[in-house]
Design a protein around this motif. Structure first.
Motif, PDB file in Angstrom:
ATOM      1  N   ASP A 125      11.327  22.130  11.858  1.00 33.77           N
ATOM      2  CA  ASP A 125      12.638  22.793  11.913  1.00 33.77           C
ATOM      3  C   ASP A 125      13.781  21.867  11.513  1.00 33.77           C
ATOM      4  N   SER A 126      13.701  20.615  11.942  1.00 28.16           N
ATOM      5  CA  SER A 126      14.792  19.669  11.669  1.00 28.16           C
ATOM      6  C   SER A 126      14.667  18.971  10.315  1.00 28.16           C
ATOM      7  N   GLY A 127      13.651  19.294   9.535  1.00 21.93           N
ATOM      8  CA  GLY A 127      13.468  18.651   8.232  1.00 21.93           C
ATOM      9  C   GLY A 127      12.007  18.315   7.992  1.00 21.93           C
ATOM     10  N   TYR A 128      11.694  17.015   8.021  1.00 21.54           N
ATOM     11  CA  TYR A 128      10.321  16.546   7.811  1.00 21.54           C
ATOM     12  C   TYR A 128      10.003  15.479   8.841  1.00 21.54           C
ATOM     13  N   GLU A 129       8.707  15.321   9.120  1.00 26.12           N
ATOM     14  CA  GLU A 129       8.271  14.222   9.965  1.00 26.12           C
ATOM     15  C   GLU A 129       7.008  13.618   9.375  1.00 26.12           C
ATOM     16  N   VAL A 130       6.854  12.317   9.564  1.00 20.99           N
ATOM     17  CA  VAL A 130       5.647  11.630   9.124  1.00 20.99           C
ATOM     18  C   VAL A 130       4.571  11.902  10.170  1.00 20.99           C
ATOM     19  N   ILE A 131       3.438  12.426   9.728  1.00 21.44           N
ATOM     20  CA  ILE A 131       2.344  12.685  10.659  1.00 21.44           C
ATOM     21  C   ILE A 131       1.159  11.744  10.442  1.00 21.44           C
ATOM     22  N   LYS A 132       1.185  11.016   9.314  1.00 20.00           N
ATOM     23  CA  LYS A 132       0.118  10.047   9.054  1.00 20.00           C
ATOM     24  C   LYS A 132       0.670   8.952   8.150  1.00 20.00           C
ATOM     25  N   TYR A 133       0.299   7.723   8.453  1.00 19.83           N
ATOM     26  CA  TYR A 133       0.726   6.562   7.664  1.00 19.83           C
ATOM     27  C   TYR A 133      -0.487   5.652   7.534  1.00 19.83           C
ATOM     28  N   THR A 134      -0.896   5.362   6.303  1.00 21.44           N
ATOM     29  CA  THR A 134      -2.092   4.549   6.080  1.00 21.44           C
ATOM     30  C   THR A 134      -1.796   3.446   5.073  1.00 21.44           C
ATOM     31  N   GLU A 135      -2.192   2.230   5.431  1.00 13.30           N
ATOM     32  CA  GLU A 135      -2.100   1.067   4.547  1.00 13.30           C
ATOM     33  C   GLU A 135      -3.512   0.612   4.208  1.00 13.30           C
ATOM     34  N   PRO A 136      -3.684  -0.101   3.101  1.00 16.71           N
ATOM     35  CA  PRO A 136      -5.015  -0.610   2.773  1.00 16.71           C
ATOM     36  C   PRO A 136      -5.431  -1.726   3.729  1.00 16.71           C
ATOM     37  N   LYS A 137      -6.721  -1.898   3.837  1.00 15.58           N
ATOM     38  CA  LYS A 137      -7.260  -2.987   4.649  1.00 15.58           C
ATOM     39  C   LYS A 137      -7.084  -4.306   3.906  1.00 15.58           C
ATOM     40  N   ASP A 138      -7.166  -5.395   4.635  1.00 21.71           N
ATOM     41  CA  ASP A 138      -7.000  -6.725   4.052  1.00 21.71           C
ATOM     42  C   ASP A 138      -8.299  -7.243   3.435  1.00 21.71           C
ATOM     43  N   GLY A 139      -8.150  -8.333   2.686  1.00 20.22           N
ATOM     44  CA  GLY A 139      -9.290  -9.085   2.173  1.00 20.22           C
ATOM     45  C   GLY A 139     -10.148  -8.315   1.207  1.00 20.22           C
ATOM     46  N   ASN A 140     -11.466  -8.486   1.369  1.00 22.53           N
ATOM     47  CA  ASN A 140     -12.390  -7.887   0.402  1.00 22.53           C
ATOM     48  C   ASN A 140     -12.501  -6.366   0.549  1.00 22.53           C
ATOM     49  N   GLN A 141     -11.848  -5.784   1.542  1.00 22.19           N
ATOM     50  CA  GLN A 141     -11.849  -4.325   1.708  1.00 22.19           C
ATOM     51  C   GLN A 141     -10.599  -3.677   1.099  1.00 22.19           C
ATOM     52  N   TYR A 142      -9.716  -4.495   0.525  1.00 16.51           N
ATOM     53  CA  TYR A 142      -8.453  -4.001  -0.008  1.00 16.51           C
ATOM     54  C   TYR A 142      -8.659  -2.906  -1.067  1.00 16.51           C
ATOM     55  N   ALA A 143      -9.351  -3.231  -2.133  1.00 17.86           N
ATOM     56  CA  ALA A 143      -9.524  -2.273  -3.234  1.00 17.86           C
ATOM     57  C   ALA A 143     -10.311  -1.041  -2.794  1.00 17.86           C
ATOM     58  N   SER A 144     -11.364  -1.224  -2.022  1.00 18.53           N
ATOM     59  CA  SER A 144     -12.161  -0.068  -1.594  1.00 18.53           C
ATOM     60  C   SER A 144     -11.375   0.839  -0.648  1.00 18.53           C
ATOM     61  N   SER A 145     -10.500   0.274   0.163  1.00 14.71           N
ATOM     62  CA  SER A 145      -9.700   1.125   1.058  1.00 14.71           C
ATOM     63  C   SER A 145      -8.644   1.915   0.269  1.00 14.71           C
ATOM     64  N   ILE A 146      -8.126   1.327  -0.805  1.00 10.51           N
ATOM     65  CA  ILE A 146      -7.187   2.064  -1.657  1.00 10.51           C
ATOM     66  C   ILE A 146      -7.901   3.246  -2.313  1.00 10.51           C
ATOM     67  N   LYS A 147      -9.151   3.043  -2.707  1.00  5.55           N
ATOM     68  CA  LYS A 147      -9.929   4.140  -3.308  1.00  5.55           C
ATOM     69  C   LYS A 147     -10.090   5.304  -2.335  1.00  5.55           C
ATOM     70  N   LYS A 148     -10.121   5.003  -1.041  1.00  4.92           N
ATOM     71  CA  LYS A 148     -10.239   6.066  -0.037  1.00  4.92           C
ATOM     72  C   LYS A 148      -8.888   6.736   0.236  1.00  4.92           C
ATOM     73  N   MET A 149      -7.800   6.001   0.033  1.00  2.00           N
ATOM     74  CA  MET A 149      -6.452   6.506   0.326  1.00  2.00           C
ATOM     75  C   MET A 149      -5.867   7.354  -0.799  1.00  2.00           C
ATOM     76  N   PHE A 150      -6.149   6.974  -2.042  1.00  2.00           N
ATOM     77  CA  PHE A 150      -5.471   7.536  -3.204  1.00  2.00           C
ATOM     78  C   PHE A 150      -6.418   8.332  -4.092  1.00  2.00           C
ATOM     79  N   PRO A 151      -5.866   9.324  -4.817  1.00  2.00           N
ATOM     80  CA  PRO A 151      -6.665   9.970  -5.867  1.00  2.00           C
ATOM     81  C   PRO A 151      -7.026   8.924  -6.928  1.00  2.00           C
ATOM     82  N   GLU A 152      -8.129   9.143  -7.575  1.00  2.00           N
ATOM     83  CA  GLU A 152      -8.649   8.179  -8.551  1.00  2.00           C
ATOM     84  C   GLU A 152      -7.614   7.758  -9.590  1.00  2.00           C
TER      85      GLU A 152
END
Length: 169
Positions: free
Chosen positions: A111-138
Motif C-alpha cells: 500500500d505504501s509503495g514497495y518493500e524489499v522481501i529478499k536480498y541475496t549477495e554472492p558467496k565468497d571465495g571459490n563459490q562466488y561465480a557459482s552462486s551468481i549463476k544461481k542468483m541471476f539469469p544466464e
C-alpha cells in the motif's frame, strides 16, 4: 532422411513447449521498468542494512546498475550491481568503508509503495561465480562476474552524490 525429419520435429516441438511454458517470467533488460520510487527503496534498504556493519561513518550512500528485471505474481526480481560506501566530511570523497558486488533483490508492491522481501549477495571465495549463476539469469552471469565498466561508472556516480553532500551546509 527420416532421422533429419525426426530431429527437426523434436526441435520444433521443443521450441514450442519452451515458448508456451507457464510461470516463466519475461526478463526485461535494463532499468526501464524500475521506477524512481523502486530505486530509492533499494538504496534505502541497502544503506540501512549496512549502516552499522562497517567502520562508522557520517553518511552512507548506495548506487546501483540494474541489469534487468522480471515480474511474477506481483513480485519484482531485480538483477543488479550495487556499490555501497560510507563517508566522512573530513575525508571528503575518500570511501571509508563499503562494498561493491552483484545483488539479487525481490520487491513487492505494498500500500505504501514497495518493500524489499529478499536480498541475496554472492558467496565468497571459490563459490562466488557459482552462486551468481544461481542468483541471476544466464544472460547476466558473465556481466556480473566480470563487470569492471559498471564499477567505474558507479564510482563516478557515487563521487557526485558525495560531493553534493559535502557542499551542503
Amino acid at each position: 532422411m527420416k532421422r533429419w525429419s525426426m530431429n527437426k520435429m523434436i526441435l520444433i516441438l521443443s521450441v514450442f513447449l519452451v515458448g508456451c511454458a507457464p510461470n516463466s517470467p519475461e526478463i526485461k533488460d535494463g532499468n526501464a521498468h524500475v521506477t524512481k520510487e523502486m530505486d530509492e527503496v533499494i538504496s534505502d534498504y541497502i544503506v540501512e542494512k549496512y549502516k552499522g556493519i562497517y567502520y562508522p561513518s557520517e553518511k552512507q550512500f548506495e548506487v546501483h546498475r540494474i541489469y534487468g528485471t522480471s515480474e511474477y505474481k506481483e513480485i519484482i526480481n531485480v538483477y543488479m550491481w550495487s556499490y555501497f560506501g560510507g563517508f566522512n566530511k573530513d575525508s571528503g570523497t575518500n570511501n571509508q568503508s563499503g562494498h561493491s558486488l552483484p545483488v539479487f533483490i525481490q520487491l513487492k508492491k505494498v500500500d505504501s509503495g514497495y518493500e524489499v522481501i529478499k536480498y541475496t549477495e554472492p558467496k565468497d571465495g571459490n563459490q562466488y561465480a557459482s552462486s551468481i549463476k544461481k542468483m541471476f539469469p544466464e544472460k547476466y552471469v558473465k556481466m556480473a562476474v566480470n563487470d569492471t565498466e559498471t564499477i567505474e561508472d558507479l564510482e563516478k556516480e557515487m563521487k557526485e552524490q558525495v560531493e553534493g553532500w559535502l557542499q551542503e551546509k
